[in-house]
Design an enzyme around this catalytic site. Structure first.
Site, PDB file in Angstrom:
ATOM      1  N   HIS A 151       0.836  -1.201   0.000  1.00 31.50           N
ATOM      2  CA  HIS A 151       0.000   0.000   0.000  1.00 31.50           C
ATOM      3  C   HIS A 151       0.864   1.241   0.000  1.00 31.50           C
ATOM      4  CE1 HIS A 151       0.306   1.853   4.039  1.00 31.50           C
ATOM      5  NE2 HIS A 151       0.596   0.634   4.454  1.00 31.50           N
ATOM      6  N   CYS A 152       0.251   2.325  -0.430  1.00 31.34           N
ATOM      7  CA  CYS A 152       0.831   3.663  -0.305  1.00 31.34           C
ATOM      8  C   CYS A 152      -0.321   4.537   0.185  1.00 31.34           C
ATOM      9  CB  CYS A 152       1.460   4.132  -1.623  1.00 31.34           C
ATOM     10  SG  CYS A 152       0.427   3.981  -3.084  1.00 31.34           S
ATOM     11  N   MET A 153      -0.324   5.802  -0.124  1.00 31.64           N
ATOM     12  CA  MET A 153      -1.409   6.661   0.344  1.00 31.64           C
ATOM     13  C   MET A 153      -2.739   6.289  -0.325  1.00 31.64           C
ATOM     14  SD  MET A 153      -1.973   9.085   2.394  1.00 31.64           S
ATOM     15  CE  MET A 153      -3.083  10.406   2.773  1.00 31.64           C
TER      16      MET A 153
END
Length: 190
Positions: free
Chosen positions: A105-107
């Site tokens: 995941h990232c933002m």
């Protein structure tokens, strides 16, 4: 390094594309945004055993029984994500071999984590960059690595296969991956 049919088989529980929460890419790899990555019920119901946080903005809530890996990269054209392609792909593969499940995941689950996913698919499923992108986009329609990450992915594909299936082209908005050329033309004609 080739993908087995079961890695992508719908009989293995691969669900329909999800835009907002978890998107299952292979039997053991998921993409999400930062909010979903901190949802204990989603993590538990998808049997996540490792989380790779490819952001500087998202602070993870640490749940017992889950391995956490931080990839502190901003979503900027000049950020060096390339340095993480091999180590993260190797980690995802190791976790898969141990019957674990990884969440990248990232933002927003659009650029950084998607780029790491594409690198993994190229390295461990012997997919071209174009095929990896097509597959991942079919599972998570909102992916769109930034142009700097595209350049790094193109270099990585060449390193792996001595060939490129995606190239950067000149456009009215600057250099873009050629796979976006049709979309750009449609937007400009509106």
């Amino acid at each position: 390094m080739t993908a087995s049919a079961s890695s992508f088989s719908s009989s293995q529980g691969v669900q329909q594309p999800s835009i907002y929460s978890f998107s299952q890419i292979t039997r053991s790899l998921f993409l999400s945004n930062g909010v979903a990555a901190n949802d204990k019920l989603l993590l538990s119901s998808n049997r996540i055993t490792a989380i790779v946080n490819a952001s500087v903005e998202v602070v993870n809530v640490f749940f017992e029984g889950i391995q956490y890996i931080k990839v502190p990269v901003t979503d900027a054209r000049d950020s060096r994500l390339y340095d993480f392609f091999d180590p993260i792909a190797d980690l995802i593969h190791t976790i898969d071999m141990r019957q674990g499940r990884t969440l990248l995941h990232c933002m927003a689950g659009v650029s950084r984590s998607a780029s790491l996913c594409l690198a993994y698919l190229m390295k461990y499923h012997s997919m071209s960059l174009l095929d990896a992108h097509t597959w991942t986009k079919s599972r998570r329609p909102i992916i769109r690595p930034n142009n700097g990450f595209w350049e790094q992915l193109i270099n990585y594909e060449f390193k792996l296969f001595n060939n490129n299936t995606v190239r950067m082209i000149n456009s009215p908005v600057g250099n873009i991956p050629d796979i976006y050329e049709k979309d750009l033309r449609m937007m400009i004609s509106m």
